[in-house]
Scaffold this active site. Structure first.
Site, PDB file in Angstrom:
ATOM      1  N   ASP A 185      34.415 -14.180  23.155  1.00 42.94           N
ATOM      2  CA  ASP A 185      35.608 -13.640  22.386  1.00 42.94           C
ATOM      3  C   ASP A 185      36.550 -14.258  23.529  1.00 42.94           C
ATOM      4  OD1 ASP A 185      37.852 -12.912  20.916  1.00 42.94           O
ATOM      5  OD2 ASP A 185      37.793 -10.896  21.768  1.00 42.94           O
ATOM      6  N   SER A 186      37.918 -14.201  23.421  1.00 45.30           N
ATOM      7  CA  SER A 186      38.843 -14.588  24.122  1.00 45.30           C
ATOM      8  C   SER A 186      39.222 -13.406  25.308  1.00 45.30           C
ATOM      9  CB  SER A 186      40.323 -14.916  23.609  1.00 45.30           C
ATOM     10  OG  SER A 186      40.862 -13.761  22.864  1.00 45.30           O
ATOM     11  N   CYS A 210      35.814 -14.112  17.676  1.00 47.69           N
ATOM     12  CA  CYS A 210      37.053 -14.180  17.871  1.00 47.69           C
ATOM     13  C   CYS A 210      37.777 -15.031  16.586  1.00 47.69           C
ATOM     14  CB  CYS A 210      37.459 -15.051  18.946  1.00 47.69           C
ATOM     15  SG  CYS A 210      39.179 -15.678  19.179  1.00 47.69           S
ATOM     16  N   GLU A 270      44.847  -3.022  22.900  1.00 46.73           N
ATOM     17  CA  GLU A 270      44.462  -3.158  24.382  1.00 46.73           C
ATOM     18  C   GLU A 270      45.018  -1.862  25.072  1.00 46.73           C
ATOM     19  OE1 GLU A 270      43.278  -5.683  26.314  1.00 46.73           O
ATOM     20  OE2 GLU A 270      42.918  -7.318  24.577  1.00 46.73           O
ATOM     21  N   CYS A 319      41.377  -9.724  12.767  1.00 47.47           N
ATOM     22  CA  CYS A 319      41.311 -10.017  14.096  1.00 47.47           C
ATOM     23  C   CYS A 319      40.394  -8.931  14.648  1.00 47.47           C
ATOM     24  CB  CYS A 319      42.491  -9.665  14.733  1.00 47.47           C
ATOM     25  SG  CYS A 319      42.992  -9.396  16.478  1.00 47.47           S
ATOM     26  N   HIS A 372      40.538  -6.959  17.334  1.00 42.37           N
ATOM     27  CA  HIS A 372      41.289  -5.908  17.845  1.00 42.37           C
ATOM     28  C   HIS A 372      41.780  -4.862  16.697  1.00 42.37           C
ATOM     29  CE1 HIS A 372      41.752  -8.620  21.245  1.00 42.37           C
ATOM     30  NE2 HIS A 372      42.486  -7.591  21.923  1.00 42.37           N
TER      31      HIS A 372
END
Length: 276
Positions: free
Chosen positions: A10-11, A73, A153, A193, A195
């Protein structure tokens, strides 16, 4: 081949939600995770740059020896799945978009689906294409929610502030939804996503219990299991598989933030700094 790890990239740390789901459904598998934190986010980059980054990240995993590649991702899955399949033709390559799209089609009752994702993923129309391929009569709305990434995050996943931001994004679609013969009120949300699963409870509080919420991380884990079975790549050892972590920047931050996404502590000594 069966004893080799599954390569997952993933990024950043968002893909650890996919890893968490894979650890639950595939406890015996060895997993090698790479978070390209030095170059995140992928979602704001051009398609050419995303493809280049994805091929480099996948190449690092293949270099270490893996039996399968999982693109954890959404942005890279939307843009780079075919280039990666061409670059690494000898191992299965799976992204998160197709499993999530399939799960949303199975979940919806009226065909009205909302995809929550980054701007790049929405702009690329990957989920829309996959959903329409499976369900041509679907009504798909793509909704970019860039602040969700920052909230996840920071570990801000619940509370009045978070739900207020979620409502600001979703209320135009869900607070007073239009339901006519031409436009059905949305009954399904895809968390497009990696996240966003951290915000699932807050999203649920905003949209209510009647809306289906599809977690692409969980659906991807199930798809990985199916691919391993179809290719006779399942690890049959009875011991639980190990997980190794690679990152391209700031090992301590990866361990700290990654622990929020994985739901388990990640020790700094378990993370290796690599260069792409």
């Amino acid at each position: 081949m069966t004893t080799l790890p599954i390569g997952l990239f993933d990024s950043g740390v968002g893909g650890l939600t996919v890893l968490k789901a894979m650890r639950s459904s595939l406890p015996c598998e060895e997993i090698l995770y790479l978070g390209d934190t030095a170059r995140l986010p992928y979602g704001t980059k051009s398609q050419e740059t995303i493809v280049r980054y994805a091929v480099q990240a996948a190449g690092k995993l293949v270099e270490r020896g893996v039996k399968m590649l999982v693109i954890a991702c959404n942005t890279a899955s939307a843009v780079a799945i075919e280039p990666l399949q061409q670059a690494f033709p000898n191992i299965p390559v799976l992204g998160v978009v197709k499993p999530g799209a399939a799960a949303s089609c199975a979940a919806t009752e009226n065909g009205s689906i909302v995809v929550l994702a980054t701007e790049s993923t929405i702009r690329g129309n990957a989920y829309q294409r996959e959903i329409y391929a499976l369900k041509p009569d679907a009504q798909v709305t793509g909704l970019p929610c860039p602040l969700f990434v920052a909230l996840a995050e920071e570990g801000w996943t619940n509370g009045e502030l978070v739900e207020g931001i979620v409502a600001r994004y979703l209320d135009p679609l869900f607070a007073s939804p239009l339901d006519t013969a031409q436009q059905k009120a949305p009954d399904t949300i895809v968390l497009g996503c990696t996240h966003f699963p951290l915000l699932a409870a807050s999203i649920r509080n905003v949209v209510g219990d009647s809306v289906h919420i599809v977690d692409s991380a969980e659906t991807t884990a199930l798809a990985v299991k199916k691919v391993l079975q179809e290719n006779n790549l399942v690890r049959h050892e009875e011991t639980c598989g190990r997980t190794k972590f690679l990152t391209t920047d700031d090992v301590s931050r990866f361990a700290r933030t990654g622990s929020l996404f994985l739901g388990l502590p990640i020790e700094i000594d378990d993370v290796e700094l690599v260069d792409l």
